[in-house]
Every structure is written in structure tokens, then in C-alpha cells.
Design an enzyme around this catalytic site. Sequence first.
Site, mmCIF file in Angstrom:
data_model
loop_
_atom_site.group_PDB
_atom_site.id
_atom_site.type_symbol
_atom_site.label_atom_id
_atom_site.label_comp_id
_atom_site.label_asym_id
_atom_site.label_seq_id
_atom_site.Cartn_x
_atom_site.Cartn_y
_atom_site.Cartn_z
ATOM 1 N N LYS A 35 0.846 -1.207 0.000
ATOM 2 C CA LYS A 35 0.000 0.000 0.000
ATOM 3 C C LYS A 35 0.874 1.247 0.000
ATOM 4 O O LYS A 35 0.738 2.121 -0.845
ATOM 5 C CB LYS A 35 -0.910 0.028 1.248
ATOM 6 C CG LYS A 35 -1.929 -1.084 1.309
ATOM 7 C CD LYS A 35 -2.857 -0.937 2.493
ATOM 8 C CE LYS A 35 -2.159 -1.064 3.845
ATOM 9 N NZ LYS A 35 -1.502 -2.359 4.087
ATOM 10 N N THR A 36 1.774 1.292 0.988
ATOM 11 C CA THR A 36 2.619 2.479 1.094
ATOM 12 C C THR A 36 3.502 2.601 -0.147
ATOM 13 O O THR A 36 3.656 3.685 -0.701
ATOM 14 C CB THR A 36 3.458 2.420 2.390
ATOM 15 O OG1 THR A 36 2.564 2.190 3.492
ATOM 16 C CG2 THR A 36 4.200 3.715 2.634
ATOM 17 N N ASP A 250 -2.185 7.774 4.256
ATOM 18 C CA ASP A 250 -1.771 6.396 4.595
ATOM 19 C C ASP A 250 -2.364 6.037 5.963
ATOM 20 O O ASP A 250 -2.679 6.922 6.758
ATOM 21 C CB ASP A 250 -0.235 6.317 4.641
ATOM 22 C CG ASP A 250 0.267 4.882 4.493
ATOM 23 O OD1 ASP A 250 -0.569 3.966 4.337
ATOM 24 O OD2 ASP A 250 1.498 4.666 4.523
ATOM 25 N N GLU A 251 -2.498 4.764 6.240
ATOM 26 C CA GLU A 251 -3.036 4.279 7.525
ATOM 27 C C GLU A 251 -4.393 4.926 7.810
ATOM 28 O O GLU A 251 -4.676 5.350 8.937
ATOM 29 C CB GLU A 251 -2.059 4.580 8.682
ATOM 30 C CG GLU A 251 -0.630 4.080 8.463
ATOM 31 C CD GLU A 251 -0.452 2.588 8.733
ATOM 32 O OE1 GLU A 251 -1.425 1.917 9.109
ATOM 33 O OE2 GLU A 251 0.676 2.100 8.523
ATOM 34 N N GLN A 281 -5.754 -3.579 10.719
ATOM 35 C CA GLN A 281 -4.655 -2.929 11.438
ATOM 36 C C GLN A 281 -5.106 -1.671 12.170
ATOM 37 O O GLN A 281 -4.303 -0.800 12.473
ATOM 38 C CB GLN A 281 -3.530 -2.578 10.475
ATOM 39 C CG GLN A 281 -2.833 -3.807 9.935
ATOM 40 C CD GLN A 281 -1.630 -3.432 9.090
ATOM 41 O OE1 GLN A 281 -0.616 -2.985 9.606
ATOM 42 N NE2 GLN A 281 -1.746 -3.593 7.794
ATOM 43 N N ARG A 636 4.920 -7.563 10.901
ATOM 44 C CA ARG A 636 6.129 -6.734 10.723
ATOM 45 C C ARG A 636 7.292 -7.586 10.238
ATOM 46 O O ARG A 636 8.292 -7.087 9.755
ATOM 47 C CB ARG A 636 6.557 -6.044 12.046
ATOM 48 C CG ARG A 636 5.598 -5.031 12.663
ATOM 49 C CD ARG A 636 5.078 -4.016 11.704
ATOM 50 N NE ARG A 636 3.819 -4.433 11.132
ATOM 51 C CZ ARG A 636 3.322 -3.947 9.997
ATOM 52 N NH1 ARG A 636 3.970 -3.060 9.296
ATOM 53 N NH2 ARG A 636 2.157 -4.374 9.532
HETATM 54 N N1 LIG Z 1 5.389 -5.324 -6.409
HETATM 55 C C1 LIG Z 1 6.307 -5.554 -5.481
HETATM 56 N N2 LIG Z 1 7.360 -6.328 -5.731
HETATM 57 C C2 LIG Z 1 8.283 -6.581 -4.785
HETATM 58 N N3 LIG Z 1 8.244 -6.093 -3.546
HETATM 59 C C3 LIG Z 1 7.211 -5.307 -3.223
HETATM 60 C C4 LIG Z 1 6.191 -4.997 -4.157
HETATM 61 N N4 LIG Z 1 5.300 -4.190 -3.526
HETATM 62 C C5 LIG Z 1 5.738 -4.020 -2.278
HETATM 63 N N5 LIG Z 1 6.891 -4.674 -2.082
HETATM 64 C C6 LIG Z 1 7.666 -4.744 -0.823
HETATM 65 O O1 LIG Z 1 6.810 -5.301 0.168
HETATM 66 C C7 LIG Z 1 7.075 -4.750 1.433
HETATM 67 C C8 LIG Z 1 5.795 -4.184 2.028
HETATM 68 O O2 LIG Z 1 5.378 -3.028 1.315
HETATM 69 P P1 LIG Z 1 4.650 -1.819 1.999
HETATM 70 O O3 LIG Z 1 5.369 -1.396 3.207
HETATM 71 O O4 LIG Z 1 4.394 -0.814 0.938
HETATM 72 O O5 LIG Z 1 3.287 -2.539 2.411
HETATM 73 P P2 LIG Z 1 2.045 -1.966 3.179
HETATM 74 O O6 LIG Z 1 0.856 -2.563 2.537
HETATM 75 O O7 LIG Z 1 2.114 -0.498 3.238
HETATM 76 O O8 LIG Z 1 2.247 -2.612 4.608
HETATM 77 P P3 LIG Z 1 1.591 -2.179 6.017
HETATM 78 O O9 LIG Z 1 0.197 -2.714 5.977
HETATM 79 O O10 LIG Z 1 2.408 -2.886 7.030
HETATM 80 O O11 LIG Z 1 1.634 -0.696 6.082
HETATM 81 C C9 LIG Z 1 8.150 -3.709 1.211
HETATM 82 O O12 LIG Z 1 9.396 -4.282 1.512
HETATM 83 C C10 LIG Z 1 8.052 -3.403 -0.261
HETATM 84 O O13 LIG Z 1 9.284 -2.964 -0.784
HETATM 85 MG MG LIG Z 2 2.187 0.810 4.891
#
Ligand SMILES: Nc1ncnc2c1ncn2[C@@H]1O[C@H](COP(=O)(O)OP(=O)(O)OP(=O)(O)O)[C@@H](O)[C@H]1O
Ligand SMILES: [Mg+2]
Length: 679
Positions: A35-36, A250-251, A281, A636
Site C-alpha cells: 500500500k505504502t 496512509d493508515e 490494522q 512486521r
Molecule cells: N510489487 C512488489 N514487488 C516486490 N516487492 C514489493 C512490491 N510491492 C511491495 N513490495 C515490498 O513489500 C514490502 C511491504 O510493502 P509496503 O510497506 O508498501 O506494504 P504496506 O501494505 O504499506 O504494509 P503495512 O500494511 O504494514 O503498512 C516492502 O518491503 C516493499 O518494498
Molecule cells: Mg504501509
Amino acid sequence: MNIQEAYNRLNKKQKNIVKSNSLRLLVLAGAGTGKTSSIVVRITKHLSNDGFLPENIVALTFSNKAARELKERVELIVGKSKCEGMFIGTFHAFCVRVLKNFYEEALLTENFQILDSDDQKSLIKTIIKARELKIIDEIKRKTHKKEDIDSIKSEFKTHLGMTKNIIAVLSEFKNNELPLTHLANRFLDFNVPAEYALLYAAIINDYENKKNAVGVVDFDDLIVKTNFIFSEHEWIKKEFGKRIKAVLVDEYQDTSKVQSTLISNICSQESFLTVIGDDDQSIYGWRGAYIDNILGFGERENAQVIKLEQNYRSSQIILSAANSIIKNNKHRLGKSLWTDNIGIEKITTITCYNNFEEGDYVAAKVKKLIEDGSSPSSIAILYRKNFMSSTIEGAFHKSQIPYKVYGGLSFWQRTEIKDFMALLKWVRNPDQSLSIKRYLTLIKIGYGELKHIAINRLSEENNTTYETELINFAFNGKSNRTKEGLKAIISMINNARTIYREEGLHKLTIYLSDACNIADSYKKIKDPEKIIEMMQNIAALSDMTEHFISESDVSSQVANDDLTAFLISADLQLDGVEEKEEKNLVSIMTIHAAKGLEFSYVFLIGVDEGHFPSERIFDITEMEEERRIAYVAVTRAKEKLWISCANNRLGKPTQGESQFTKEIPQELINKERLVRKLF
Ligand SMILES: Nc1ncnc2c1ncn2[C@@H]1O[C@H](COP(=O)(O)OP(=O)(O)OP(=O)(O)O)[C@@H](O)[C@H]1O
Ligand SMILES: [Mg+2]
């Protein structure tokens, strides 16, 4: 990495997030699905494809650390100079900027100050005290009946005890945009008489007036006052609408109503609004987060909704464990996360005899990881309650592991620990004037700066210790409250020295934590939760001394008795804590502080039933929030997760392994048994 490379790395659905031309976009997806990462690239799309300037973009997130990381990720792709003028930060930081420009419209002065939570408490208490004194003065003028005065005093003790609730209710009202005229009704929920409820509402009224009169705001006001500007001045809203072309949040699951209003205030119909979150979350319900913001966004805003299901962060094993915990919650949208990342490492669970064994176990594993080439910053120790950091810090110090405690003070920097250490220093050394003064002013026996200066001067002139002059003062001349207080404390210090000589360091700390008046002076804080935490920290320190004796050979090189060795060791730890910034360090933090972050190796400690979930969780809503916290913790971890519990913590038996650990299927777990040290 340039914009194209960042985009190419994304999967199809993530690319859809970036490309979407919908003005209202909701991304609803589980942990670690990118997402982020996706909004980082969407920001760069707003800059490059939509032709927006940095100042047209506002990205809002939850904590300063998360904001910093988001900013760094955008800067890495487009370069620092292309980000200048873009706002990436927390809601509060955004509002401060707005209020600084529109302070007149917010009915503030140019240099308005912000109250932190301690200031807020102390202002409310002063107001309560002022009301008490006013009533007592009236009684004195009219009847002068002692029993009337005593009864008012005792009643106001109860009111002081409500300070924390008064603040919480006020925050709840502001976050949920409820009219303050309804405050009294809400206080009836605390089972207090109607006149008390009215009084608490009136106290809040006084508090609001006082703040306005002196030109200060509390944290909640920052958002409320910013919204006020928009509601009163249509032209300001229009100007923001023109200037802000994209808002990204975000969040979003942890936003409150007042934050949601802020978002609509700064967005026009024509601006892009992207909100991102995960209902699983949402862990700030206790602080006013309003889950319907995210659940209702799609329909309310007629938004495009994109869901992500592929998790890129964690191994299949970790993901399955997280899924099997969260599925026990009834109130959720439900989603099925999957990953390509098979992973071979099972989750290790371990039951330790006590928190010291837990600390030593974690330290040994962390040390091995670092020796085998892992970077300290790829490792995190997470826990539910702040006090749990203490044993880990002790164990890391002993093993010389570089660490940083995030969010909250390090154990050794906490007030109550410093207070108690001051007392230990006095026991050790009758000439430790600063420590002695710290303790004596804390317990409020009327011993202040002037007396301290006088005693100090006498001890210098007569070439005696500070304590000797203190004794001379206490035992000579006409008695008064300060002298009586001093006599009792000097006798306690003497007893402490005898106990130390005869029974050792641990018994000394047990005696002192019981006999000293520190707990009493904290009782004046009138914040039961905080006091419990402070007392737990002191108990943890006392616990540490028991452990320390068996390990004392380390410091014995520089000291020939346990107490001195312990004090030296503690001072060294304090030193170390303050020096270590910005290096490659193991992170020690609460789960709340870890939201949005990720680490290759995660140690989740203190997962004992009664601590996590806490034994003070009474209803299903609270229990489900606890479980979401467990879900945030587990997700995490990228490669490997350890979950530990202790059968004894703070010297008391726990209820053993947490129900959350038991919710993980056995086949995902490798259960380790600790062999107890025999000698
Ligand atoms: N398409 C992709 N290919 C490879 N790695 C990815 C891809 N998208 C995200 N990632 C990796 O996955 C991990 C999680 O990504 P991110 O932090 O953006 O997730 P999130 O959904 O925001 O998580 P959270 O819910 O904990 O906030 C990071 O290490 C990111 O670099
Ligand atoms: Mg995130």
C-alpha cells in the site's frame, strides 16, 4: 531508482493504483501488500504525469517516523529538489503549518503554544484545585465548619482522580466532533452523581476558556481549530481547493472523524483523494479512531476501490500465522492474503522461566544473527507494554548489542527510574547532594532549592558530608514538617544500609521500593494507569538487581561491592543510550510504534496471557483491538519470527502462553524449550 523503474516493479493491481484517474480512490488491503509502496509511486505520477507541483500535493500519515520514511522513499525516486514544498507529514504537523498562517482566523495569537499531555494534565488539576479553594473560602467566610471543609477536601480528591478521564472524554468529544454541551451526560457513564458530571463538564469549560485566554492549544485543538477556519471562511477553503490538487492518506483506518473532516476541508471536488488502509490494522480505537471512515469511504465518496492481496513482505509461514490469528475476529471485512515467498523458517515459540531468561535468550539469538552477518537494523524487538523493554535493554547491554528504544523513553531515562536510582545513590554515598536533593524535593516535605543551597554551603564550610548537615538540621532547633519528614527518611536510609550490609543488594531494593515515599508522590499524579506503569518499572529495576548479583563479575572489576557495581553499570547504560543515534541499531519498540514498518527478524516478547492480551480487557471490542495489535506485530516480520512468553514476570507468575500464540497452527511452529540454568 527512477520513476519508470519504481513503476515497473509494481504488480498489475498496484500499477492500477498508480495509474487511476479516479478523483476518489480507496485502497483497502492487508499488511505488507505494498500500500505504502503504491502511494509513493502514485505521488511521483502526480508530479510527472499530472504535472502537479510539489506544493499541490499533501500526503498525511500517522507518526513522524512513518512520515519520514514516506518522504525518503519519494525523494529517492524523484530526487530531493523535486519534493521541495510538498507536504509529507502527520495531521498535527499539517495543522500547525496552517494555523501559523491563519492564526487570526483561528482566533489565536501569532505565537500560540501547544500544550503537551503533561501540561494538559497539570492545567486541569490547577483548575480543579482552584474550584476547591474557592468553595473552601466560601465556607470559611460563612460557617467555618471544619467538617464541611474536610468533606469538600475529600470530595475533591475524587475529582482529581478523574483528571485522566476528563481529558479522555474531552479528546473523545473533539475527535468525534460531538458538541461540548453534551459533556455532562457522557460523565454519567462513569457512574458518578449528576452534580459531579456537571462539575466535570464545567471544569472542561474552564479549561477551554483558560486556553483561549492565554493563547494555547492542545493536540486535539490543532485539528479542531484548523477545521474551524475552513467552516468560518469560505474563501480559505476555496484557496486550499485551488492549491491542493492531490491528497494521499496512509493508515486511513486509524483516522478519526475530525481528521476526516479536515481531509474534506482541504480537498475540492476536483482534487485527487487517495486513502489507504487495512481494517485489520486499526489499533487506535482507544484514541478516537473511527473505523467507519474507511469502511464507508467507497460508498460515501463514490470511490474506486482497489484491493491488494499479494503480500510481498513476509514468508508464507508468517503470513499464515497472521491470518490464523486475525480470523478469530468477528468484526472484519475479511480478505485472503497470499505470497509467493515460501520461506522455510518456522515461527519459534519459547516459554521462559522468567523475563531475564527471555532477555538472555533474545540477546543470544540477536548476537548470533549479527555475528552471522545480519544488519542490526534488520532486527526488531516488539512488545505490547512499555515496561517490557527494561530486561531486553539490560541483556543487550551485557551482550554489547547496539540498540535504540523508539517511541517513549529508554528505561534508564524514565523519571521513576531516575528517582529511585537517586535514592540508591544516597544509600551508597552520603555526599551525593544532587541525588539527595532530587529525592527530597520529589517527596514534597517542604525541602526546596533554598534549603538545598544552605545545606550544601554548610557541608562545604564544615568539610562534612551533605547528609551530616542534613542530620544536624533535622535534629536541632524547633521541629517542623520538613524536619519531621527528614528524620523519617534518614532513619529509612540507615535501615537500608543495614539491610544492604546484612542481606545484599536485591533485599535493599525490595526494602526501599516498599519504604520510600516515591509511590506516594506519584499518587499525587492521580493517573492510576501511569502510576501502575511507574511502579512496574521500579519493580523491574528491583528484579534486575537479583539477576545482577549472579552476573556481577562484569562490573566487579571497577567496584568492590554490588551496589556500586550496579550503579556504575546503570550509568554506563544511560550514557550509551544517549550517544547512540542514527547508527545501525537493533530497534526496540512497542507494537504501536512499529505500525507500517518492517524487519527481517522480529522478536515478539512478553506474549503472556494477562499481559497480551492484558488481563484488563473486558469486552469483545477491546479484545478484537488487542488481536489486531497482535496481527500488526506478526506482520512486521519478513523472514523469521520469534514469539516468547515468560512464566514469571516482575517476580509474579503469569498465566503462561497467550491465547494469540495458541491461535497459530502447530505445524507453523517450532517450539523451543529453555533449559533452566542450574547455577
Ligand atoms: N510489487 C512488489 N514487488 C516486490 N516487492 C514489493 C512490491 N510491492 C511491495 N513490495 C515490498 O513489500 C514490502 C511491504 O510493502 P509496503 O510497506 O508498501 O506494504 P504496506 O501494505 O504499506 O504494509 P503495512 O500494511 O504494514 O503498512 C516492502 O518491503 C516493499 O518494498
Ligand atoms: Mg504501509
